[in-house]
Design a protein around this motif. Sequence first.
Motif, PDB file in Angstrom:
ATOM      1  N   GLY A  97      35.430  27.976  45.976  1.00 38.84           N
ATOM      2  CA  GLY A  97      35.495  27.301  47.267  1.00 38.84           C
ATOM      3  C   GLY A  97      36.176  28.170  48.297  1.00 38.84           C
ATOM      4  N   GLY A  98      35.719  29.421  48.459  1.00 37.61           N
ATOM      5  CA  GLY A  98      36.328  30.332  49.418  1.00 37.61           C
ATOM      6  C   GLY A  98      36.275  31.756  48.920  1.00 37.61           C
ATOM      7  N   SER A  99      37.393  32.480  48.998  1.00 39.59           N
ATOM      8  CA  SER A  99      37.430  33.869  48.549  1.00 39.59           C
ATOM      9  C   SER A  99      38.846  34.225  48.103  1.00 39.59           C
ATOM     10  CB  SER A  99      36.989  34.828  49.661  1.00 39.59           C
ATOM     11  OG  SER A  99      37.857  34.725  50.780  1.00 39.59           O
ATOM     12  N   PHE A 100      38.936  35.346  47.387  1.00 42.52           N
ATOM     13  CA  PHE A 100      40.206  35.795  46.803  1.00 42.52           C
ATOM     14  C   PHE A 100      40.301  37.299  47.006  1.00 42.52           C
ATOM     15  CE2 PHE A 100      42.796  37.342  43.254  1.00 42.52           C
ATOM     16  CZ  PHE A 100      43.839  36.431  43.196  1.00 42.52           C
ATOM     17  N   PHE A 101      41.459  37.755  47.490  1.00 39.27           N
ATOM     18  CA  PHE A 101      41.683  39.187  47.679  1.00 39.27           C
ATOM     19  C   PHE A 101      43.024  39.555  47.062  1.00 39.27           C
ATOM     20  CE2 PHE A 101      43.487  42.763  50.115  1.00 39.27           C
ATOM     21  CZ  PHE A 101      42.481  43.706  49.928  1.00 39.27           C
ATOM     22  N   ILE A 102      43.052  40.671  46.355  1.00 36.87           N
ATOM     23  CA  ILE A 102      44.285  41.140  45.741  1.00 36.87           C
ATOM     24  C   ILE A 102      44.317  42.661  45.809  1.00 36.87           C
ATOM     25  CG2 ILE A 102      43.234  41.151  43.424  1.00 36.87           C
ATOM     26  CD1 ILE A 102      46.024  40.375  42.324  1.00 36.87           C
ATOM     27  N   CYS A 103      45.488  43.214  46.074  1.00 32.96           N
ATOM     28  CA  CYS A 103      45.625  44.672  46.044  1.00 32.96           C
ATOM     29  C   CYS A 103      46.998  45.031  45.488  1.00 32.96           C
ATOM     30  CB  CYS A 103      45.417  45.296  47.427  1.00 32.96           C
ATOM     31  SG  CYS A 103      46.527  44.725  48.720  1.00 32.96           S
ATOM     32  N   SER A 104      47.035  46.168  44.802  1.00 26.81           N
ATOM     33  CA  SER A 104      48.267  46.662  44.193  1.00 26.81           C
ATOM     34  C   SER A 104      48.088  48.139  43.913  1.00 26.81           C
ATOM     35  CB  SER A 104      48.565  45.900  42.889  1.00 26.81           C
ATOM     36  OG  SER A 104      49.777  46.336  42.319  1.00 26.81           O
ATOM     37  N   GLY A 105      49.082  48.939  44.274  1.00 31.18           N
ATOM     38  CA  GLY A 105      48.934  50.371  44.089  1.00 31.18           C
ATOM     39  C   GLY A 105      47.799  50.903  44.943  1.00 31.18           C
ATOM     40  N   ASP A 106      46.901  51.697  44.335  1.00 32.99           N
ATOM     41  CA  ASP A 106      45.798  52.273  45.109  1.00 32.99           C
ATOM     42  C   ASP A 106      44.485  51.503  44.948  1.00 32.99           C
ATOM     43  OD1 ASP A 106      44.813  52.971  42.612  1.00 32.99           O
ATOM     44  OD2 ASP A 106      45.192  55.117  42.832  1.00 32.99           O
ATOM     45  N   ALA A 107      44.561  50.269  44.476  1.00 34.53           N
ATOM     46  CA  ALA A 107      43.344  49.486  44.246  1.00 34.53           C
ATOM     47  C   ALA A 107      43.411  48.119  44.918  1.00 34.53           C
ATOM     48  CB  ALA A 107      43.104  49.303  42.745  1.00 34.53           C
ATOM     49  N   GLY A 108      42.280  47.714  45.452  1.00 33.58           N
ATOM     50  CA  GLY A 108      42.152  46.383  46.033  1.00 33.58           C
ATOM     51  C   GLY A 108      40.837  45.780  45.578  1.00 33.58           C
ATOM     52  N   LEU A 109      40.756  44.455  45.560  1.00 32.83           N
ATOM     53  CA  LEU A 109      39.554  43.790  45.077  1.00 32.83           C
ATOM     54  C   LEU A 109      39.315  42.519  45.874  1.00 32.83           C
ATOM     55  CD1 LEU A 109      37.327  43.835  42.862  1.00 32.83           C
ATOM     56  CD2 LEU A 109      38.882  42.479  41.431  1.00 32.83           C
ATOM     57  N   TRP A 110      38.108  42.407  46.429  1.00 35.10           N
ATOM     58  CA  TRP A 110      37.680  41.220  47.169  1.00 35.10           C
ATOM     59  C   TRP A 110      36.689  40.452  46.295  1.00 35.10           C
ATOM     60  CZ3 TRP A 110      38.645  39.083  52.011  1.00 35.10           C
ATOM     61  CH2 TRP A 110      37.767  38.075  52.427  1.00 35.10           C
ATOM     62  N   LEU A 111      36.960  39.170  46.072  1.00 37.60           N
ATOM     63  CA  LEU A 111      36.105  38.329  45.239  1.00 37.60           C
ATOM     64  C   LEU A 111      35.637  37.124  46.039  1.00 37.60           C
ATOM     65  CD1 LEU A 111      38.441  38.344  42.120  1.00 37.60           C
ATOM     66  CD2 LEU A 111      36.339  39.651  42.349  1.00 37.60           C
ATOM     67  N   GLU A 112      34.352  36.907  46.032  1.00 36.64           N
ATOM     68  CA  GLU A 112      33.779  35.742  46.716  1.00 36.64           C
ATOM     69  C   GLU A 112      32.515  35.325  45.968  1.00 36.64           C
ATOM     70  OE1 GLU A 112      32.725  34.183  51.226  1.00 36.64           O
ATOM     71  OE2 GLU A 112      33.198  36.290  50.882  1.00 36.64           O
ATOM     72  N   GLY A 113      32.549  34.136  45.381  1.00 35.24           N
ATOM     73  CA  GLY A 113      31.422  33.718  44.563  1.00 35.24           C
ATOM     74  C   GLY A 113      31.241  34.681  43.405  1.00 35.24           C
ATOM     75  N   ARG A 114      30.049  35.229  43.292  1.00 32.79           N
ATOM     76  CA  ARG A 114      29.763  36.202  42.239  1.00 32.79           C
ATOM     77  C   ARG A 114      29.948  37.644  42.710  1.00 32.79           C
ATOM     78  NH1 ARG A 114      26.917  34.172  37.852  1.00 32.79           N
ATOM     79  NH2 ARG A 114      26.310  31.977  38.006  1.00 32.79           N
ATOM     80  N   HIS A 115      30.344  37.817  43.944  1.00 31.20           N
ATOM     81  CA  HIS A 115      30.451  39.161  44.511  1.00 31.20           C
ATOM     82  C   HIS A 115      31.837  39.743  44.321  1.00 31.20           C
ATOM     83  CE1 HIS A 115      26.523  38.665  46.370  1.00 31.20           C
ATOM     84  NE2 HIS A 115      26.927  37.506  46.861  1.00 31.20           N
ATOM     85  N   LYS A 116      31.884  41.039  43.969  1.00 35.76           N
ATOM     86  CA  LYS A 116      33.129  41.777  43.835  1.00 35.76           C
ATOM     87  C   LYS A 116      33.011  43.070  44.640  1.00 35.76           C
ATOM     88  CE  LYS A 116      34.338  40.312  39.111  1.00 35.76           C
ATOM     89  NZ  LYS A 116      34.741  40.800  37.760  1.00 35.76           N
ATOM     90  N   VAL A 117      34.006  43.348  45.464  1.00 38.64           N
ATOM     91  CA  VAL A 117      34.007  44.566  46.264  1.00 38.64           C
ATOM     92  C   VAL A 117      35.342  45.277  46.085  1.00 38.64           C
ATOM     93  CG1 VAL A 117      33.805  45.551  48.575  1.00 38.64           C
ATOM     94  CG2 VAL A 117      32.467  43.516  47.981  1.00 38.64           C
ATOM     95  N   ASP A 118      35.304  46.539  45.666  1.00 41.04           N
ATOM     96  CA  ASP A 118      36.524  47.327  45.559  1.00 41.04           C
ATOM     97  C   ASP A 118      36.944  47.806  46.943  1.00 41.04           C
ATOM     98  OD1 ASP A 118      37.204  47.588  42.664  1.00 41.04           O
ATOM     99  OD2 ASP A 118      35.155  48.380  42.560  1.00 41.04           O
TER     100      ASP A 118
END
Length: 336
Positions: free
Chosen positions: A255-276
């Motif tokens: 029901g929306g989206s999730f973003f997390i980052c730590s160190g030199d990596a970040g990740l965007w999650l929305e539905g079935r989509h993942k973007v580094d």
Amino acid sequence: MARTTIVKLPSMLTPAHISRFGCELHALDEADEFEFDFGSRRWFPPFSMVLLAMHLRRFRERHPKAECFAINHENHGYAAHMGFFKTFGMDHGNAPGEALGSWTYVPIQSVRRTELAEKASQKYQELGHVIEQKAAALSSILTQTASGVLHDTLTYSIREILRNVFEHSGADEVFICAQHWPSRHEVEVGIVDAGMGIREGLAENPSFQFETDRESLHAALMPGVSGNIWAGKGDDPWMNTGYGLYMTNRICRAGGSFFICSGDAGLWLEGRHKVDVPSDLQGTAVRLSLKTSQLPDLKGQLAGFHLDGIRAAKEIEGANTSYASAASQMLARDFQ
């Protein structure tokens, strides 16, 4: 003659743009002076505001001898009110926690583990229970209610992120900022700490020794993955089990989206989509974004998320395959 570097903030303030700006900022060469141009008036989203503040705070810590100046900061009255500038040490606007906020937003505020632990000790309560109370209080500000799907979802999600920070990062302080737009049916919560980061936190468990931040970030969102070697053992209802981040990201993605980052990596999650997304962050930052109009549909899915996690954990070497703690199951149980 003094060497002056002009730093222009990105014109777009999305999580990805701020994360990339952080990489560029920390790659700058030394200079005698840094002039930060905050640009024309535009809206600062809660998460982007607190993430950018943490990047600027770290930059100033890494360049203690350099003079830092700001221009066009007066264009951002909302950010000044929310505590943005004083979060990274600039004497402009409110301090974190100074603004009272309203029923639609929570200005930037600092949450300290030592203060929560002291409160728990005074009331003879578990730290987890006090964190739950803090999360519920923040949720009540945003929703103007003490119950309901949105309130319970926010309480659960905020609580699980705070628990992860205080149990794994080694940080005593976390910054949080949030806003609710009832007319748009949207809620955004930003939580950032300057602790050890996810890879180092997971490495406390011999089963999760990752060589890159990207590997550790992806693994941390899987069910049963925890830096705590005792995850899932014992009968403490607040014991870490490695299901908090998993459940939270599933809730946001449904029901929306999730973003997390730590160190030199970040990740965007929305539905079935993942973007580094590239990152350069000391600590961890999490953005929770929920479409409130879709939350009622989550009622029937939460128990399914939990069961999916138990099944998936059995395929992950070193993961906790027992049921999550009472605290980590709470939302799914309450909505069944």
